[in-house]
Scaffold this motif. Structure first.
Motif, short mmCIF file in Angstrom:
data_model
loop_
_atom_site.label_atom_id
_atom_site.label_comp_id
_atom_site.label_asym_id
_atom_site.label_seq_id
_atom_site.Cartn_x
_atom_site.Cartn_y
_atom_site.Cartn_z
N LYS A 1 0.82 -1.20 0.00
CA LYS A 1 0.00 0.00 0.00
C LYS A 1 0.86 1.26 0.00
CE LYS A 1 -3.67 2.37 2.53
NZ LYS A 1 -4.55 2.35 3.72
N VAL A 2 2.01 1.22 0.70
CA VAL A 2 2.87 2.40 0.77
C VAL A 2 3.39 2.79 -0.61
CG1 VAL A 2 4.96 1.06 1.28
CG2 VAL A 2 4.81 3.45 1.99
N ASP A 3 3.68 1.79 -1.44
CA ASP A 3 4.15 2.07 -2.80
C ASP A 3 3.03 2.66 -3.65
OD1 ASP A 3 6.67 1.09 -2.19
OD2 ASP A 3 6.15 -0.96 -2.77
N GLN B 1 0.53 4.41 -2.50
CA GLN B 1 0.30 5.78 -2.05
C GLN B 1 1.36 6.73 -2.58
OE1 GLN B 1 -2.54 6.68 0.01
NE2 GLN B 1 -1.86 8.58 -0.96
N LYS B 2 2.62 6.28 -2.60
CA LYS B 2 3.71 7.12 -3.11
C LYS B 2 3.50 7.45 -4.58
CE LYS B 2 7.74 6.03 -1.65
NZ LYS B 2 9.04 5.32 -1.44
N TRP B 3 3.12 6.44 -5.35
CA TRP B 3 2.89 6.66 -6.79
C TRP B 3 1.73 7.62 -7.01
CZ3 TRP B 3 -1.39 5.26 -9.89
CH2 TRP B 3 -1.19 5.37 -11.28
N SER C 1 0.39 15.36 -7.26
CA SER C 1 1.25 16.54 -7.16
C SER C 1 1.54 17.12 -8.54
CB SER C 1 2.55 16.16 -6.46
OG SER C 1 3.45 17.24 -6.47
N ASP D 1 0.54 9.87 -4.90
CA ASP D 1 0.90 11.22 -4.45
C ASP D 1 1.69 11.97 -5.51
OD1 ASP D 1 -0.37 10.78 -2.07
OD2 ASP D 1 1.46 10.35 -0.92
N SER D 2 2.58 11.26 -6.19
CA SER D 2 3.39 11.92 -7.23
C SER D 2 2.52 12.35 -8.40
CB SER D 2 4.50 10.99 -7.71
OG SER D 2 3.96 9.87 -8.40
#
Length: 390
Positions: free
Chosen positions: A51-53, A55-57, A63, A59-60
Motif C-alpha cells: 500500500k505504501v508504494d 500511495q507514493k505513486w 502533485s 501522491d506523485s
C-alpha cells in the motif's frame, strides 16, 4: 480493510469488497490498486504489492496534476519519430526548413525510443557519433537545436516531463572574431573587376549594401528608387531542388529599405542598361535565371567560385556581408543602425556576431586621451611660437 475512495483518485484493496467481504479477485495479481482520473476524464490505474508504494505513486501523480507537470502515460509511450511526424504536419514551415528538420530527425539513432524513455545518454552518444564522422561543430549545434525544438513541443503537449538533452556537452565553436573572414577593400575591388559582367553588380550589392545572397538574387527593377537613393529588400530567392526556386519573405522577416551610395546605384543602373532588355518592367528580375525565375543558389555559387579564383581570394560569398558590417562599425554607426541595415531580427543578434568589431572602452579611452594630448601640445607650441616673435 475498507478501501479508500475518492472521485478523482484513490487506493483500493483488491482482496476485499467495499463492505469488507472477500473479493472475487483475491489472490489474482497485485493486492493494492491505485487509480486517478486525468483532465480528460480518463481513468488510469496501476497495481502494487504494498500500500505504501501505491500511495507514493498516487501522491506523485496528484502533485504533478496540481503543479501542471502531469504527463499522460499514454503520450509518453509515443516514440520520438511518431511524435515528430504528428507535430511537424501542423507547423507553418518554409520548404527548406521542413526538409532540414526532416533530415535531422530521421537521422537520429533514438527515433524509435519512447519519449518517456529518452535519456541524457542518448544525446551524448548521438553528439559523439556526429563528431566522429566528423561534422563541423556548428553543424552539430544546429542539429541539436532542431531536435530540441521537437522536445520542447513534446513538453508543451504534456508528453515529456523535461528536456533530456539539457546540459549535453557540445564541441567547441571558434570565437566569432577568430572564425570570421573580413575582406579588404583591395580584395573587393579585385572581385568586382574579375567578375563576369552580369555578376559584378551582384557582388557590389553584397559588399556595399550588405545583402544576403538570396536577397540579392531576388531583386527586381522596381526595388530601386534612384531619386531617393534607396533599395527595398522585401523578398529572397531559395533553391528547393534542381529547376525549382521558391520566392519568399526575407530571413526572419527582415524586410527593410536601405540607403544606398550613388556609386552603387550608378553601377546597378549600368547593369540594367546593358544586361536587361526590358528594364522598364518593375517586376523584371535584376539577375534572371532559368524558366522565368531569378538566379538560384547553384547558379550564384558557380559564378562566385569562378570570380574568386580569378581574383585570387579565398573566402565565402557571405564574407562580403561582413565587409559591409565592419565598414559601418568603423564609420561609427551604432548597434541599431547596423542591425537595421543588415536586417537582423534584433540588436542582440548584431552584437553576438560583430561585438568584437566595435571599439572597446580601453580603445575609446586611449583615443580620447590622445586627443587631449594633441590639443595640449598644440596649445603649448602655439604659445612658444608667440613668445619667439615678441
Amino acid at each position: 480493510m475498507t478501501a479508500k475512495r475518492n472521485r478523482r483518485a484513490g487506493i483500493e484493496d483488491r482482496w476485499k469488497r467495499v463492505d469488507g467481504s472477500p473479493s472475487a479477485n483475491a489472490g489474482k495479481g497485485k493486492r493494492w490498486r491505485a487509480r486517478y482520473v486525468d483532465d480528460q476524464s480518463r481513468e488510469h490505474s496501476q497495481g502494487f504489492d504494498r500500500k505504501v508504494d501505491a500511495q507514493k505513486w498516487l501522491d506523485s501523480i496528484v502533485s504533478s496534476q496540481v503543479t501542471g507537470n502531469y504527463i499522460d502515460p499514454a503520450r509518453g509511450k509515443v516514440t520520438f519519430a511518431s511524435f515528430y511526424t504528428e507535430w511537424s504536419a501542423r507547423q507553418l514551415w518554409e520548404t527548406n526548413t521542413r526538409e532540414s528538420m526532416n533530415l535531422v530527425t530521421r537521422s537520429v539513432p533514438f527515433g524509435d525510443v519512447a519519449l518517456s524513455d529518452l535519456r541524457h545518454s542518448h544525446f551524448e552518444s548521438w553528439i559523439k557519433s556526429m563528431q566522429d564522422r566528423p561534422l563541423a561543430p556548428r553543424t552539430i549545434r544546429t542539429r541539436l537545436m532542431n531536435v530540441r525544438s521537437v522536445l520542447k513541443a513534446a513538453m508543451r503537449d504534456r508528453a515529456l516531463a523535461s528536456d533530456p538533452s539539457q546540459g549535453v556537452k557540445l564541441p567547441r565553436i571558434r570565437r566569432a572574431e577568430m572564425a570570421m573572414q573580413i575582406p579588404t577593400s583591395t580584395e573587393i575591388g579585385r572581385l568586382i573587376g574579375s567578375a563576369p559582367d552580369a555578376f559584378s553588380a551582384f557582388i557590389a550589392l553584397c559588399a556595399f549594401a550588405g545583402l544576403r545572397s538570396g536577397e540579392a538574387a531576388a531583386l527586381q527593377v522596381g526595388d530601386f528608387d534612384f531619386l531617393r537613393r534607396e533599395i527595398k529588400i522585401e523578398r529572397q530567392s531559395q533553391r528547393v531542388r534542381s529547376g525549382v526556386v521558391e520566392i519568399r519573405r526575407p530571413k526572419y522577416g527582415s524586410e527593410r529599405v536601405l540607403s544606398a551610395p550613388s556609386d552603387l546605384l550608378d553601377l546597378v543602373a549600368e547593369h540594367m542598361r546593358l544586361r536587361l532588355c526590358d528594364a522598364g518592367d518593375p517586376k523584371r528580375w535584376l539577375f534572371p535565371g532559368l524558366n522565368g525565375n531569378p538566379m538560384e543558389a547553384n547558379m550564384v555559387g558557380t559564378r562566385w567560385r569562378k570570380t574568386r579564383v580569378a581574383a585570387g581570394v579565398d573566402f565565402h560569398l557571405h564574407a562580403l556581408r561582413h565587409y559591409f558590417a565592419s565598414g559601418l562599425i568603423h564609420a561609427g554607426c551604432d548597434v541599431v543602425t547596423v542591425q537595421r541595415a543588415l536586417g537582423h531580427a534584433s540588436a542582440s543578434v548584431t552584437l553576438d556576431t560583430y561585438s568584437h568589431l566595435w571599439p572597446k572602452a580601453a580603445d575609446r579611452t586611449r583615443q580620447a586621451a590622445a586627443g587631449l594630448f594633441s590639443e595640449a601640445l598644440r596649445f603649448t607650441a602655439d604659445a612658444m611660437r608667440t613668445d619667439d616673435t615678441v
